[in-house]
Design an enzyme around this catalytic site. Structure first.
Site, mmCIF file in Angstrom:
data_model
loop_
_atom_site.group_PDB
_atom_site.id
_atom_site.type_symbol
_atom_site.label_atom_id
_atom_site.label_comp_id
_atom_site.label_asym_id
_atom_site.label_seq_id
_atom_site.Cartn_x
_atom_site.Cartn_y
_atom_site.Cartn_z
ATOM 1 N N GLU A 323 13.460 -61.365 50.309
ATOM 2 C CA GLU A 323 14.837 -60.861 50.258
ATOM 3 C C GLU A 323 15.554 -61.270 51.541
ATOM 4 O O GLU A 323 15.062 -61.052 52.653
ATOM 5 C CB GLU A 323 14.815 -59.330 50.114
ATOM 6 N N ASN A 366 12.133 -52.685 50.491
ATOM 7 C CA ASN A 366 12.308 -52.332 49.077
ATOM 8 C C ASN A 366 10.947 -52.598 48.437
ATOM 9 O O ASN A 366 10.710 -53.636 47.841
ATOM 10 C CB ASN A 366 13.396 -53.185 48.435
ATOM 11 N N LYS A 443 11.563 -47.125 53.904
ATOM 12 C CA LYS A 443 12.982 -47.051 53.544
ATOM 13 C C LYS A 443 13.061 -46.034 52.415
ATOM 14 O O LYS A 443 12.444 -46.222 51.361
ATOM 15 C CB LYS A 443 13.479 -48.415 53.068
ATOM 16 N N GLU A 447 20.211 -46.996 49.145
ATOM 17 C CA GLU A 447 20.498 -48.104 48.232
ATOM 18 C C GLU A 447 19.639 -48.043 46.969
ATOM 19 O O GLU A 447 19.084 -49.045 46.530
ATOM 20 C CB GLU A 447 20.267 -49.435 48.939
ATOM 21 N N ARG A 499 30.791 -44.660 55.047
ATOM 22 C CA ARG A 499 29.357 -44.988 55.114
ATOM 23 C C ARG A 499 28.848 -44.976 56.556
ATOM 24 O O ARG A 499 27.687 -44.657 56.807
ATOM 25 C CB ARG A 499 29.158 -46.361 54.483
ATOM 26 N N LYS A 523 19.428 -49.497 62.616
ATOM 27 C CA LYS A 523 20.137 -50.774 62.695
ATOM 28 C C LYS A 523 21.131 -50.709 63.857
ATOM 29 O O LYS A 523 21.705 -49.650 64.124
ATOM 30 C CB LYS A 523 20.885 -51.072 61.404
ATOM 31 N N ASP A 528 25.875 -52.601 58.682
ATOM 32 C CA ASP A 528 24.794 -53.464 58.203
ATOM 33 C C ASP A 528 24.868 -54.868 58.798
ATOM 34 O O ASP A 528 25.332 -55.792 58.139
ATOM 35 C CB ASP A 528 24.895 -53.550 56.664
ATOM 36 N N GLU A 550 16.897 -51.883 65.228
ATOM 37 C CA GLU A 550 16.617 -52.914 64.227
ATOM 38 C C GLU A 550 17.637 -54.045 64.400
ATOM 39 O O GLU A 550 18.844 -53.831 64.263
ATOM 40 C CB GLU A 550 16.694 -52.302 62.820
ATOM 41 N N GLU A 556 21.628 -62.855 57.667
ATOM 42 C CA GLU A 556 22.138 -62.466 56.350
ATOM 43 C C GLU A 556 23.663 -62.528 56.244
ATOM 44 O O GLU A 556 24.196 -63.110 55.303
ATOM 45 C CB GLU A 556 21.647 -61.057 56.025
ATOM 46 N N GLU A 674 32.464 -65.374 64.743
ATOM 47 C CA GLU A 674 33.247 -64.139 64.642
ATOM 48 C C GLU A 674 34.716 -64.476 64.382
ATOM 49 O O GLU A 674 35.379 -63.859 63.545
ATOM 50 C CB GLU A 674 33.126 -63.328 65.935
HETATM 51 C C1 GCV Z 1 16.058 -54.973 52.174
HETATM 52 C C2 GCV Z 1 21.205 -54.716 53.215
HETATM 53 C C3 GCV Z 1 20.633 -55.944 52.599
HETATM 54 C C4 GCV Z 1 19.470 -55.636 51.686
HETATM 55 C C5 GCV Z 1 18.426 -54.889 52.514
HETATM 56 C C6 GCV Z 1 19.072 -53.643 53.090
HETATM 57 C C7 GCV Z 1 18.128 -52.916 54.011
HETATM 58 O O1 GCV Z 1 21.834 -53.926 52.271
HETATM 59 O O2 GCV Z 1 21.626 -56.612 51.904
HETATM 60 O O3 GCV Z 1 18.965 -56.829 51.183
HETATM 61 O O4 GCV Z 1 17.324 -54.556 51.722
HETATM 62 O O5 GCV Z 1 20.197 -54.014 53.864
HETATM 63 O O6 GCV Z 1 18.192 -53.166 55.197
HETATM 64 O O7 GCV Z 1 17.336 -52.132 53.531
#
Ligand code: GCV
Length: 988
Positions: A323, A366, A443, A447, A499, A523, A528, A550, A556, A674
């Site tokens: 992922e 996940n 986790k 989500e 959020r 994080k 995110d 994190e 990403e 940026e």
């Molecule tokens: C692993 C974001 C990412 C997801 C990720 C999530 C997380 O939403 O897009 O892919 O899932 O963060 O950190 O758990």
């Protein structure tokens, strides 16, 4: 993909991705289409479709939120869209250290009105996988030295990253100052000290041609060999040399000491891992030509320095093997099992150990509950065995609902007795196989992932369930703070919904409720991994509970390794941020190293997501981020520019030009990204509903994911003030809260994160918000234009393989930065109706819109979102079996120009385009980027697939006929956006 005219056709073809494409070590062996944020992804169903229905988002009847809204709604839409769940090519397990996959796709387009199914079937059937050996580095020192002297670069595929041990320039002269003997204080196979000894042997041989021999006496009984490097732990040294007195600095766990006196070198770790770190550190110094005498001690600032891999056990599903991974398939898993051949896992452990990482969580947060099956636990133990010689421990992600999903219990309530027993049993079984397992990563309630909130239990109840099961094994439970509800956030009805507030709200009142072996992983920002976020306020709320930060190495939201973005300066800014808890200095770095609140557990987690690609991350330059992550996790005081320079020397060379160019590109890259992706704290304005890659500012709003900008015709930004907004500013300690609450003291770069303002709001710079947007997007993309040229100045100084690989990406990035610039600017121009003071936005005087050309076999196509096309329209072929021709008569004065063509490279075919001037071929290229760039593949005509190709210095005569011939392939209708005839030096 820099193209020049007046070259032999073969050259042009080669440059254009035909012939021999420069895709050597970044070949995707599968295309997958990723969905947006989160893990709750609807499947894409692969019903066959008929031409002519070019795939775009509008055609699916819904521009935004397909995957995000999940379930019934999504599935209905996807059934209409009839996209392939993935376009899967033949795959095979293998390590790229031994072989490399090269894919050649059929060049001929499929027959008329082919169905998707038949196209895919045909493609799979015909795709030809060629395996061939990777070039080995030249084995003899002589050969290497000769090459080094001659200044020639050996082609490299990146597998060894910064551990290449390629010969230093003046090796011969320096050899006299190096050890010739080796004393390993533990020769047990598989021990980190033994690994250190092997690494020293390999390293000094590669770098200097020194062949270390086992020194006499092996360090026992005071029989100290001369000109030897001794490596081991302090205890082993003292044990072997009871009568020897040496002054040793204070070392903590994993720390090391190095003493160099001529050829006598002593590398001692507090533990075996520390000794290995010391050996890597010593090798890094000598590889940079430092052979002088010195003595140093180094201790890590935090005990937890982990890497998270978001690897899936199966390739299937929206995210494929890894992922948010852009470097190929998982190095750990294959077809639901653990790979038989774990060579790459071992090589990964070696790289990570060399930068001080001490654990890897191998599976996706996940998590897949089936990993708890005994045979898979056995497989995990095999991974742990491969890690152990490098001092790397295995960490494991858990699925909170496993008691139900895997254990057949009726509940996964963390307080239920049977659930507690289930996890104890699982934990005991894992530790029976992996006695040194690092612990769990969880986790939960995020989500769509199950968690304690399902049973109205607290997050502490959830974390403690695992922590208690781990206690007798000395494991730790890392519990992620990334907890939020992506289903019920209502942008329209609730001005105060946010959020960004979720983590603090969910952890409120829990600080003293966690077991001591719980570490909360936060994080860096409240949303995110965006290009700019304030630090997460949660860092200031946990005083009794250990906190880890994190960071995300896999880019990403930051260009997915197809854009170079050196992240260390951003991380450093975050780590240096002072939260002023209780009005006292409270740097984030001091919180996550346990100094500020005296917490025992603390540290770093880096989401890395390497894959089987020999470049690991999908791009050579992206590896500086992994290197920097390790260095900052070891010591947050490290300087990003110094880290980069060190990395460059080890990865490429110490040539001053190489150092300068890589520094110029890398250090300019984050500000540039940026600027062209999302500034003033508005977040990365990428498509958050699909892929998280190209521009789509509209995707942020109107959905429950909470990455909102609240942009309307007059205003923009999230009001996060206490007085009028979501109250998020109030989650920070008073001094910081006051800073953000007040618009006048909020830094411009976070203005729209904290405040909702008119586009005409005047910034501290004196510009309005909207003009700042326009200018920043122009400035950022202008900086990206300099990257290819800078890199080209290194031709001959970098081995051809890596030179071409990097150049391809930098040229692509320069082109895509223009897509970003124009999409974002036109989006806000359209929304606000406020013109660019410099008259650039919406006015592109060098452009010829494809839809305004004479079209044969091409038809005009409305692109959605509109801003992803110049003039909101593109052209597509009228069928998938016939060519399209777009032509026009050139109106510019005769002269030399750069010809730029903007087209869409969808991942559902490999169209070919040919550019002619008066029937003379200028260039030909192919839409096969999905096999070259690791970024999330997209089937749509949009900002993810928009691409530019440029042919430089072309002689253009007034009145000549400029023509593009597009040949569709598969479902890709050779889409074309516009052409630009640019006077030399102009980029627009
Ligand atoms: C692993 C974001 C990412 C997801 C990720 C999530 C997380 O939403 O897009 O892919 O899932 O963060 O950190 O758990």
């Amino acid at each position: 993909m820099l193209r020049r005219c007046r070259q032999p056709l073969a050259w042009v073809l080669g440059q254009c991705g035909l012939g021999r494409p420069p895709r050597a070590n970044n070949v995707a062996d599968e295309i997958r289409f990723e969905s947006g944020t989160g893990s709750e992804h609807a499947g894409m169903h692969g019903a066959a479709i008929l031409w002519p229905k070019p795939l775009d988002r509008a055609w699916c009847g819904f521009a935004h939120g397909r995957e995000k809204f999940g379930s019934a709604h999504t599935n209905a839409l996807m059934a209409n869209a009839a996209l392939p769940s993935r376009v899967t090519l033949p795959r095979q397990e293998g390590t790229e250290s031994e072989k490399r996959l090269e894919k050649r796709l059929p060049l001929d387009p499929p027959g008329p009105y082919s169905t998707l199914a038949s196209i895919l079937k045909g493609r799979s059937g015909r795709a030809n996988i060629v395996t061939r050996s990777v070039r080995q580095p030249m084995s003899t020192m002589k050969g290497l030295l000769l090459l080094a002297i001659a200044g020639l670069a050996v082609a490299e595929d990146g597998l060894n990253a910064w551990l290449r041990y390629s010969p230093v320039a003046n090796a011969q002269a320096l050899r006299g100052r190096l050890p010739t003997g080796l004393v390993a204080l533990n020769t047990t196979q598989g021990s980190p000290v033994n690994t250190a000894a092997k690494e020293l042997t390999q390293g000094l041989n590669g770098l200097f041609g020194v062949r270390l021999s086992a020194a006499k006496g092996d360090g026992k009984g005071g029989d100290r060999p001369r000109n030897a490097v001794t490596v081991g732990t302090v205890a082993q040294f003292v044990n072997a040399n009871p009568t020897v007195r040496i002054a040793l600095p204070e070392l903590i766990e994993d720390g090391f000491h190095i003493n160099v006196s001529g050829g006598n070198v002593r590398i001692l770790g507090q533990n075996e891992r520390g000794a290995l770190y010391g050996a890597f550190h010593y090798l890094s110094l000598v590889a940079q030509g430092n052979v002088s005498d010195f003595s140093l001690a180094s201790n890590p600032e935090a005990p937890v320095r982990w890497v998270n891999q978001w690897d899936n056990t199966q390739d299937g599903g929206t995210h494929g093997s890894v992922e948010r991974g852009y470097g190929g398939k998982s190095v750990f898993f294959w077809e639901g099992r653990i790979r038989e051949d774990l060579t790459r896992a071992g090589q990964y452990a070696r790289l990570l150990a060399s930068i001080g990482i001490n654990a890897v969580v191998v599976n996706n947060v996940n998590a897949n509950a089936t990993l708890l099956a005994p045979e898979l636990m056995d497989g995990l133990a095999r991974i742990a065995n491969v890690f152990r010689p490098y001092g790397i421990q295995l960490g494991f992600s858990l699925n909170f609902a496993a008691p139900q999903m895997y254990g057949n219990l009726s509940t996964f309530d963390p307080l239920d007795k049977s659930v507690i027993e289930f996890w104890q049993n699982v934990t005991d079984n894992l530790y029976a196989r992996i006695p040194d397992m690092a612990g769990y990563l969880v986790k939960a309630s995020s989500e769509g992932q199950p968690g304690p909130l399902t049973y109205n239990r607290t997050l502490a109840d959830g974390a403690n369930l695992f922590a208690r099961a781990l206690q007798k094994h000395n494991g730790i439970c890392v519990f992620r703070a990334f907890v939020y509800d992506h289903r019920n956030l209502n942008q329209t009805l609730d001005w105060k919904a946010d959020r960004a507030n979720a983590a603090v709200n969910f952890f409120e009142g829990l600080d003293d409720k966690f077991e001591p072996n719980v570490l909360v992983q936060i994080k860096y920002g409240p949303i995110d991994f965006q290009v700019r976020e304030p630090v997460s306020p949660l860092f200031s709320h946990l005083r009794k509970t250990g906190a880890a930060i994190e960071l995300q190495v896999t880019q990403e939201y930051l260009g997915q390794q197809a854009h170079v973005v050196y992240l260390a300066p951003m991380w450093k800014e975050i780590l240096d941020f002072d939260l002023r808890v209780d009005a006292k200095p409270s740097r984030v770095a001091d919180i996550v190293t346990g100094k500020r609140f005296n917490t025992t557990l603390s540290g770093y987690a880096g989401v890395v997501n390497v894959g089987m690609n020999t470049t690991w991350l999908g791009s050579h330059l992206a590896m500086s981020n992994l290197y920097a992550y390790g260095k900052l996790a070891w010591s947050a005081s490290a300087d990003p520019a110094a880290i980069l320079s060190e990395w460059t020397k080890l990865t490429f060379s110490s040539d001053p030009d190489v150092l300068r160019v890589i520094a110029d590109i890398s250090l300019a890259s984050w500000p540039a990204y940026e600027n062209y992706s999302g500034n003033l704290g508005i977040q990365t304005l990428c498509d958050i509903l699909l892929g998280h890659y190209g521009p789509n500012p509209g995707s942020q709003d109107g959905n429950p994911w909470g990455q909102w900008t609240r942009a309307d015709a007059d205003t923009i930004g999230m009001d996060r003030t206490v007085k009028n907004g979501t109250g998020n500013a109030g989650q920070y300690p008073p001094e910081v809260a006051a800073l953000y609450e007040n618009i006048d003291t909020t830094p411009d770069n976070l203005l729209l994160w904290f405040h909702h303002v008119p586009y005409t709001h005047v910034l501290k710079s004196g510009k309005t918000v909207i003009q700042h947007f326009y200018d920043a997007h122009y400035n950022g993309s202008a900086v990206a234009q300099t990257f290819p040229k800078l890199w080209e100045s290194l031709k001959g100084k970098i081995d051809p393989e890596r030179y071409e690989h990097v150049l391809y990406r930098l040229v692509y990035q320069a082109g895509h930065s223009l897509v970003w610039r124009d999409s974002v600017n036109n989006f806000y121009f359209n929304k606000s109706g406020i013109a660019d003071a410099q008259g650039r936005v919406g006015n592109y005087k060098y452009r010829i819109e494809a839809e305004s050309m004479k079209l044969e076999g091409y038809q005009v196509y409305d692109v959605r979102p509109f801003e992803a096309a110049s003039g909101a329209k593109a052209i597509v072929t009228t069928s998938n079996s016939t060519q399209g021709i777009a032509s026009t008569v050139v109106g510019v004065e005769s002269g030399k120009y750069d010809l730029a063509v903007n087209y869409y490279d969808q991942a559902i075919g490999n169209s070919t385009w040919e550019l002619f001037l008066d029937e003379k071929l200028v260039g030909k290229w192919k839409g096969d980027q999905e096999y070259i760039l690791g970024k999330a593949a997209s089937p749509y005509i949009d900002g993810q697939t928009a691409t530019r190709v440029t042919f430089k210095g072309v002689r253009v005569d007034k009145g000549a006929v400029l023509k593009v011939v597009g040949t569709p392939d598969g479902l890709e209708p050779a889409p074309l956006d516009y052409l630009s005839i640019l006077p030399e030096g102009v980029v627009d």
